[in-house]
Enzyme design. Structure first.
Site: not given
Lengths: 548, 85
Positions: A47, A109-110, A159, A460
């Protein structure tokens, strides 16, 4: 039409044709709607890659980039991309799935409070709580992302609302009226410019975001006022402009930094006095009055107290304050400084000198090439030694300095501009941070050219350890890097490794003429540093130019 | 410097989170806050006292950028500030 179908319909209404994302449980209805909904979806392999591809898309086109993720880990993986877009004022819309409304707050969940997480890394965020909100929220999200100072907007979408029936919504026809400029301020600004002996333009990324590059160039053409730019403004001013001195700040050109310190009038245009630009703030442009032009009123007097400010549209302001000052001695001085402090590309021995390589690359590519750099030493070398003549052709993570940005941003840029060459320039540290996006390049057969500058170090950080931490190289040695050419070949990306100057010309030719993607892996010495360097806490005229 | 701000904003469940986050992030400590919805429930009226060495305008300009804010008024002087909650 259910809520998910409505979202796809609304995206099309906003002229969105391509989106980036990764499916998962709570966003499955939207993915079902995308399946044959008429908006192209590009599957990224993480993602974070989707968010950065959306940024690359937005920056390469000036349009809104859209990324999609599921709830929980999918949404949290977007966060760095949203923060990147916030710091660089990039208009992207992130749509995240959320557990059904009746499960929110139950540790389902999630489930994570992504709306709460988004508060610190977006311009604004929405939680859709009912179907009738969906249309107005999507419309507002695009409006907020693109107006004023642009930025990222998140829409968290449960959802059940995706599955449930939608409520019709008609897009409002937005009317943006022109603001009337304050004639008193315009007159005062012109007087300041006209009476200045040493004016200097300090050009920031806001010019490109305001689509005011043409107005800026006209202003420079007519006033002949010397100029410097920030990292994000690279490309706003043509590199051949006679009084343009390049980037200013920590790794800016010596001429730019000296000019800033000498000027008596600093005209900051879409710039925000970032600490990487100013060095020691109290001693930045110490002799200058300041005119600050920025659409964001919160930037005015935030760090530097200014003499005059205007928050109007730069497209209106710049023509209005155009007046040619009589500054011949200053221009001569600027020309002398510019000539005196040109970059040098002579370098002993056969090992490849990255600045010279990048200079040669810049001389070999078509004018419409998009350069997407990652973060680190190579990023500064690109900024210093490649010339780009449109801001949308130089895409890099400026404000947040997000390692791993380059490859996914190049994905977004290539998708947006399929007919232009896109080159991702990365370092070995950054490359490994979003290496999974080679899978996206393979999947979509994107002809991205990758130039990987490898010093087997986090260069760096290593440079700072050498200069400021007594050479204690804590966790910056990457001699255990993978074989990058073999790694790329696993994604059907051909490539080669070079390590001597004599190999450069032919290797660049193979890179640039390859039909598909290509990896040019360039080994350089770990001892090469980025110069000049304004040390932390020092004013800009106290630049280090070597180890001594 | 202690400052009292009076804010009017469109009522939303997360507005106070946004406001308090901005105050903290921009270097202002909140010492007192009172929030009430108007009769229509559409508008939120907030009085907030913050303390910081920084100029209060640095905060008010950021608050004005929060989507939904309609008005921000500032009372700067410590002696003028009275308890609001």
């Amino acid at each position: 039409m259910n809520g998910a179908n409505f979202v796809v319909h609304a995206l099309k209404e906003q002229n969105v044709t391509q989106v980036f994302g990764y499916p998962g449980g709570a966003i499955m209805p939207l993915y079902d709607a995308l399946y044959d909904g008429g908006v192209e979806h590009l599957l990224c392999r993480h993602e974070q890659g989707a968010a950065m591809a959306a940024i690359g898309y937005a920056r390469a086109t000036g349009k809104v980039g859209v990324c999609i993720a599921t709830s929980g880990p999918g949404a949290t993986n977007l966060i760095t991309g949203l923060a990147d877009a916030l710091l660089d004022s990039i208009p992207i819309i992130a749509i995240t799935g959320q557990v059904p409304t009746n499960l929110i707050g139950t540790d389902a969940f999630q489930e994570i409070d992504v709306f709460g997480l988004s508060l610190a890394c977006t311009k604004h965020s929405f939680m859709v709580q009912s179907a009738d909100q969906l249309g107005p929220i999507i419309e507002q999200a695009f409006e907020i992302a693109t107006t004023g100072r642009p930025g990222p907007v998140l829409i968290d979408l449960p959802k059940d609302i995706q599955i449930g029936p939608s409520v019709a919504h008609t897009l409002a026809k937005l009317v943006h009226s022109n603001n009337y400029l304050d004639n008193r301020l315009i007159a005062q600004a012109k007087l300041m410019i006209e009476s200045s002996n040493k004016p200097l333009l300090y050009v920031g990324g806001g010019v490109g975001m305001a689509n005011a590059v043409g107005e800026l160039r006209d202003f420079i053409e007519q006033t002949r006022i010397p100029s410097v730019c920030t990292l994000k403004a690279i490309g706003c001013i043509p590199h051949h402009s006679p009084y343009f001195m390049g980037m200013v700040g920590m790794h800016g050109s010596k001429a730019s930094n000296l000019a800033i310190q000498e000027c008596d009038l600093l005209i900051a245009i879409g710039a925000r006095f970032d600490d990487r630009v100013t060095g020691k703030l109290d001693e930045f442009a110490p002799n200058a009055k300041v005119i600050h032009l920025d659409v964001d009123a919160a930037e005015i007097d935030k760090l530097r107290q200014v003499t005059l400010s205007m928050t109007d549209d730069l497209k209106q302001v710049l023509p209005a304050i155009t007046i040619k000052p009589n500054i011949t001695p200053w221009k001569k001085h600027i020309a002398t400084m510019k000539a005196k402090h040109v970059s040098r590309y002579d370098h002993p021995g056969e090992p490849i000198f990255a600045p010279a390589l990048l200079r040669q690359l810049a001389q070999s590519i078509p004018g419409d090439t998009v350069i997407c750099s990652d973060v680190g030493q190579h990023q500064m070398w690109v900024a210093q030694h490649m010339f780009v003549d449109r801001p949308e052709n130089h895409i890099t993570s400026s404000g947040l300095g997000t390692m791993g940005f380059g490859i996914p941003a190049a994905v977004g840029a290539q998708v947006a501009r399929p007919n232009d060459m896109v080159i991702a320039i990365s370092g070995d540290g950054s490359f490994m941070m979003n290496v999974q996006e080679l899978g996206t390049i393979k999947r979509k057969k994107l002809p991205i050219k990758i130039l990987l500058i490898d010093n087997q170090r986090l260069g760096m950080v290593r440079q700072w350890q050498e200069l400021f931490f007594n050479g204690r190289y804590s966790e910056t040695i990457l001699t255990d890097n993978p074989d990058f050419v073999t790694l790329a070949s696993a994604f059907d990306i051909p490539g080669e490794t070079i390590e001597t100057k004599s190999q450069i010309s032919q290797a660049l030719q193979r890179l640039l003429t390859s039909e598909g993607p290509y990896l040019l892996h360039v080994s350089i010495s770990e001892a090469e540093n980025v110069w000049p360097l304004v040390p932390p806490g020092a004013p800009n005229d106290k630049m280090m130019e070597s180890i001594e | 410097m202690k400052s009292l701000l009076i804010i009017e904003a469109k009522n939303s469940p997360e507005f106070l989170e946004r406001l308090l986050r901005v105050c903290r992030h921009r270097g202002f400590t909140t010492t007192n806050i009172n929030a009430e919805t108007g009769n229509s429930q559409q508008t939120l009226h907030i009085t907030i006292t913050v303390v910081s060495e920084r100029n209060i305008s640095l905060l008010t300009k950021q608050i004005e950028k929060i989507i939904g804010v309609k008005q921000v008024a500032t009372l700067r002087q410590e002696k003028n500030i009275k308890a609001t909650a």
